[in-house]
Design an enzyme around this catalytic site. Structure first.
Site, PDB file in Angstrom:
ATOM      1  CB  SER A  14      -0.930   0.003   1.208  1.00 51.99           C
ATOM      2  OG  SER A  14      -0.201  -0.174   2.405  1.00 51.99           O
ATOM      3  CG  HIS A  57      -3.657  -1.024  -1.865  1.00 52.36           C
ATOM      4  ND1 HIS A  57      -4.143   0.259  -1.951  1.00 52.36           N
ATOM      5  CD2 HIS A  57      -3.407  -1.255  -0.546  1.00 52.36           C
ATOM      6  CE1 HIS A  57      -4.155   0.809  -0.743  1.00 52.36           C
ATOM      7  NE2 HIS A  57      -3.712  -0.097   0.119  1.00 52.36           N
ATOM      8  CE  LYS A 106      -7.392   0.562   1.265  1.00 55.50           C
ATOM      9  NZ  LYS A 106      -6.659  -0.312   2.168  1.00 55.50           N
TER      10      LYS A 106
HETATM   11  C1  LIG Z   1      -6.656  -0.442   3.628  1.00 54.24           C
HETATM   12  C2  LIG Z   1      -6.024  -1.718   4.017  1.00 54.24           C
HETATM   13  C3  LIG Z   1      -6.595  -2.545   4.984  1.00 54.24           C
HETATM   14  C4  LIG Z   1      -7.786  -2.116   5.781  1.00 54.24           C
HETATM   15  O1  LIG Z   1      -8.958  -2.137   5.035  1.00 54.24           O
HETATM   16  P1  LIG Z   1     -10.179  -1.216   5.485  1.00 54.24           P
HETATM   17  O2  LIG Z   1     -11.337  -1.805   4.763  1.00 54.24           O
HETATM   18  O3  LIG Z   1      -9.858   0.173   5.089  1.00 54.24           O
HETATM   19  O4  LIG Z   1     -10.300  -1.373   6.977  1.00 54.24           O
HETATM   20  C5  LIG Z   1      -6.007  -3.763   5.219  1.00 54.24           C
HETATM   21  N1  LIG Z   1      -4.887  -4.147   4.571  1.00 54.24           N
HETATM   22  C6  LIG Z   1      -4.298  -3.357   3.654  1.00 54.24           C
HETATM   23  C7  LIG Z   1      -3.067  -3.825   2.962  1.00 54.24           C
HETATM   24  C8  LIG Z   1      -4.841  -2.123   3.358  1.00 54.24           C
HETATM   25  O5  LIG Z   1      -4.235  -1.325   2.481  1.00 54.24           O
END
Ligand SMILES: *Cc1c(COP(=O)(O)O)cnc(C)c1O
Length: 378
Positions: free
Chosen positions: A168, A196, A227
């Site tokens: 990320s 991602h 995302k």
């Molecule tokens: C954003 C993210 C999460 C958390 O997900 P949310 O739905 O925002 O709580 C978990 N792991 C990774 C690698 C992320 O980038």
């Protein structure tokens, strides 16, 4: 308070990937910090299906799934996810954070060992901490180091390896084939966090596991709806046995109210779109290439990663903050990412490309970035 405290910065959302900081309403900013890669959060299909579910089922579910919150649309969504990823079954979690802190302690406990990439997301580390398993961190994407750690492993039972597919903060991709080889050789479970990557990679947009054709080799696939899929919530996919196990053991699943119907509706529509309209990700990848080409034309020789996430390293925290402010004056919103989100000394501005961005805005931001970096290096 830390020296550089984190602050909330309220914004007006203007749509089309633009925003206005509250109190500084003069100039709209183009958002380069969003994970809404495919711009699905504003897609009419998501909004329509979300509204349909809202009106049919109400604003909230009123209970956890294991109580009376288990609406049919959760099962519809789980079947869709399982098919999408070529897995037997899937389970919806309320967020990616909830998924990681629920799944890891369900799978491992005191006496077991978890091998985690150094750059794994905070939610993965929190999950490991909650599990009380022994944590072994290996160097980022370094299979040799992981193998050394696996050879020295001490602990009982089966171990777990946890990685992200697209990282990320650095935008690079895990060496999946090598990880699968090691997990087989050392008899571990392999969990891949595709937060991602879902919607972005693979034939159907299933993610890196799908792109690398490893659906049968990876034990646990985690992904988020918040995302590229433009909604909210998360899923964990794998065997039917895994799902049954998590329903009984994952505390963040058991003890939390089920997602609101409107959210589930948006997620349903997003998955259908991503499968039916591969041109969405093709368009996005063309924009990513354009942004990186523009940066290279401006003289950037640093590695720009292989994904839609492009880190611009600036070394020190204060520099990154100054650059973020300067970018704002030019109409671009990017966030400085600093410790503890990333290791000390690796402060960066993180740019994520989305389908909202025009070719012109990508060129323009590349020019501004190059100028600011040149000034910093003087
Ligand atoms: C954003 C993210 C999460 C958390 O997900 P949310 O739905 O925002 O709580 C978990 N792991 C990774 C690698 C992320 O980038």
């Amino acid at each position: 308070m830390p020296l550089n405290p984190r602050r909330l910065r309220p914004i007006h959302r203007l749509g089309g990937g633009r925003l206005l900081p509250v109190g500084r309403e003069q100039i709209p900013l183009i958002d380069f910090s969003s994970n809404d890669y495919l711009a699905l959060s504003e897609h009419p299909d998501l909004i329509a299906e979300s509204r349909r579910c809202l009106e049919k089922y109400g604003a909230g579910t009123g209970a956890a799934r294991l109580m009376s919150g288990d609406l049919d649309i959760f099962h519809e969504l789980e079947d869709l996810v399982a098919g999408f990823l070529d897995q037997e079954d899937a389970l919806i979690f309320n967020s990616g954070y909830a998924a990681n802190i629920g799944v890891i302690p369900a799978l491992v406990g005191r006496g077991n060992v978890v091998f985690a990439d150094r750059l794994d997301h905070a939610s993965i580390y929190d999950g490991i901490r909650l599990s009380r398993a022994k944590l072994v961190r290996f160097r980022h994407n370094d299979l040799n180091h992981l193998e050394d750690c696996l050879k020295k492993k001490q602990g009982k039972g089966r171990s777990l390896i946890v990685v992200e597919s697209v990282y990320s903060m650095d935008g690079d991709v895990c060496p999946l084939a090598g990880l699968v080889r090691l997990k087989e050789q050392y008899d571990c479970l392999l969990m891949v966090d595709e937060a991602h990557a879902v919607g972005m990679y693979g034939e159907n947009g299933g993610g890196i596991v799908q792109q690398e054709d490893m659906a049968a080799e990876v034990d646990i696939i985690m992904g988020t709806f918040g995302k590229a899929l433009g909604g909210f919530g998360a899923f964990v996919a794998g065997s039917r046995e895994l799902k049954d196990f998590l329903v009984n053991r994952a505390r963040s699943f058991i003890f939390s109210t089920a997602l609101p119907p409107a959210v589930v509706g948006a997620n349903l529509a997003a998955l259908r779109l991503v499968v039916q309209e591969p041109q969405l990700r093709r368009e996005l990848h063309a924009k990513v290439d354009h942004f990186k080409d523009s940066l290279r034309q401006q003289g950037f020789t640093a590695d720009l990663g292989s994904s839609q996430i492009v880190p611009i390293h600036v070394g020190q925290s204060d520099r990154a903050m100054v650059m973020a402010v300067e970018l704002g004056k030019k109409g671009f919103f990017a966030t400085a990412i600093r410790p503890p989100t990333v290791p000390k000394g690796t402060v960066r501005l993180r740019f994520s490309v989305t389908r909202h961005h025009s070719v012109e805005s990508l060129c323009a931001v590349a020019e501004v970035i190059a100028r600011l970096v040149a000034l910093q290096n003087k």
